[in-house]
Scaffold this active site. Sequence first.
Site, PDB file in Angstrom:
ATOM      1  N   LYS A   1      46.211  53.967  48.655  1.00  8.33           N
ATOM      2  CA  LYS A   1      45.656  53.743  47.325  1.00  8.33           C
ATOM      3  C   LYS A   1      45.270  55.094  46.737  1.00  8.33           C
ATOM      4  O   LYS A   1      44.987  56.031  47.484  1.00  8.33           O
ATOM      5  CB  LYS A   1      44.409  52.840  47.393  1.00  8.33           C
ATOM      6  CG  LYS A   1      44.142  52.071  46.130  1.00  8.33           C
ATOM      7  CD  LYS A   1      45.013  50.839  46.016  1.00  8.33           C
ATOM      8  CE  LYS A   1      44.765  50.073  44.748  1.00  8.33           C
ATOM      9  NZ  LYS A   1      45.478  48.781  44.737  1.00  8.33           N
TER      10      LYS A   1
ATOM     11  N   GLY B   1      37.905  38.451  34.229  1.00 11.05           N
ATOM     12  CA  GLY B   1      38.787  39.617  34.108  1.00 11.05           C
ATOM     13  C   GLY B   1      40.025  39.193  33.358  1.00 11.05           C
ATOM     14  O   GLY B   1      40.687  38.221  33.747  1.00 11.05           O
TER      15      GLY B   1
ATOM     16  N   GLY C   1      42.762  41.321  32.230  1.00  9.43           N
ATOM     17  CA  GLY C   1      43.746  42.399  32.110  1.00  9.43           C
ATOM     18  C   GLY C   1      45.084  41.892  32.603  1.00  9.43           C
ATOM     19  O   GLY C   1      45.455  40.736  32.363  1.00  9.43           O
ATOM     20  N   ASN C   2      45.815  42.740  33.316  1.00  8.71           N
ATOM     21  CA  ASN C   2      47.147  42.344  33.786  1.00  8.71           C
ATOM     22  C   ASN C   2      47.056  41.077  34.652  1.00  8.71           C
ATOM     23  O   ASN C   2      47.688  40.061  34.342  1.00  8.71           O
ATOM     24  CB  ASN C   2      47.779  43.509  34.573  1.00  8.71           C
ATOM     25  CG  ASN C   2      49.089  43.104  35.231  1.00  8.71           C
ATOM     26  OD1 ASN C   2      49.097  42.390  36.223  1.00  8.71           O
ATOM     27  ND2 ASN C   2      50.199  43.526  34.667  1.00  8.71           N
ATOM     28  N   ALA C   3      46.277  41.136  35.719  1.00  6.99           N
ATOM     29  CA  ALA C   3      46.240  39.991  36.645  1.00  6.99           C
ATOM     30  C   ALA C   3      45.632  38.755  35.973  1.00  6.99           C
ATOM     31  O   ALA C   3      46.193  37.648  36.041  1.00  6.99           O
ATOM     32  CB  ALA C   3      45.450  40.367  37.894  1.00  6.99           C
ATOM     33  N   GLY C   4      44.493  38.919  35.306  1.00  7.23           N
ATOM     34  CA  GLY C   4      43.767  37.768  34.759  1.00  7.23           C
ATOM     35  C   GLY C   4      44.461  37.093  33.597  1.00  7.23           C
ATOM     36  O   GLY C   4      44.505  35.855  33.515  1.00  7.23           O
TER      37      GLY C   4
END
Length: 424
Positions: A113, A225, A227-230
């Site tokens: 990471k 959340g 963003g991309n995932a949410g």
Amino acid sequence: MAIEVAPEPQTRNVFQIAQAQLDKAAAELNLDPAVHAILREPMRELHVCLPVRMDDGAVKVFKGFRVQHNNARGPTKGGIRFHPQETVDTIRALASWMTWKCALADIPLGGAKGGVECNPKEMSPGELERLSRAYIGAVYQLLGPDCDIPAPDVYTDSQIMAWMMDEYCKLTGHYCPGVITGKPLALGGSRGRGDATARGAIYTLREACRHLKIAPKGATVAVQGFGNAGSYAALLAEQLLGCRVVAISDSRSGVLNLNGIDAAAAVKHKAATGSIANLPETEPISSDDPVKAPADILIPAALEGVITGANADQVKARIVAEAANGPATPEADAILHRKGVFLIPDFLCNAGGVIVSYFEMVQNRQCYYWEENEVYERLDRKITRSFYDVLSVSAERRIDMRTAAYCVAVQRVVEAMKLRGWTG
Ligand code: NAD
């Protein structure tokens, strides 16, 4: 080597939480102490200082990290975060979770990471580009399609991946799209990578519903959340499973409507206004409120440590699908388990991102690109198999889903370390 005693729960950072999760699985597996000691720490980390010329002419110095946790099963892989509260311990935890995620998904990669302590919301596109290039300039010797392959994560996106790939190619003198994933399609990105994390999460949610005999159609969903995932998780929960989204939040605020929120309208509203606050036909709630919203399914999709010993008792969901990494602390895990909440643990639930990133690397190597449906089908097969690998270990050993996921992943990494002669 002696294993350190874990600090008290309230003083633990996220890496110590990741280590505590591993310790639980190590005890379950009766892991050799030397093997356990190797797996508790990252094998390599680089700390860098990044001088960047800002738009006003001043030079600002940013702190960055790249942490490689374990490469027994193949080159390390993991996203790069840009976040004002970034710490090396968060990156260490996320790197270790990548090791377990890749092993559980059974893809030939290890875990890494990266991160930079910065506030991208306050930076211009030019400043972000110069920071992205400076980061690659500082860490590129550790990277490469056969060594370590970054990807997007919180507050980094496909444009940032494109700048980073370009900088790597300039520094090494050859075109190398496979050094980074999550790229735009025009630069060798994979179809289906944009929503892959959420899509994988929804596939695991579909299987959890099947296992629990819950009809997903009409089931209510809260998402923390956006963003991309949410945001994709909300859209796909509606589109693929027929769920009803009732609560969503981002870092600034949240919204609730128990009759249902149109996820596509919320995405449009966020794109137009920068936040989901004041979404028509909803009432305001706080950023954290989705955690305790009256919904059948909770999808944490923001940051670590949002479900804790202090609020886990208020979770009303029957299923918690961890699209985010590390959203629940061990204290929360124990409470959720006691309440009978079915947990789809992070490195199973959100593995879709790295699975399609791996597909992207494969396509870059082949120089041949797959259709969207092929990506979706292969993702579905891989993540569904991982779900049942974990579920069966959870049932056989009578352990919670997170510890079961660790058991599957750790055994695969240990087997590779043993075969390579790293351990007895
Ligand atoms: P993102 O930057 O696209 O979105 C993050 C979202 O979280 C934003 O909407 C932000 O407003 C919101 N947020 C931040 N703090 C919040 C808070 N306190 N309360 C409510 N919302 C908050 O990031 P992302 O890529 O969607 O990543 C989200 C999580 O998913 C992270 O844990 C990340 O590690 C994990 N993840 C992402 C991927 C990927 O492919 N993007 C893959 C696997 C796991």
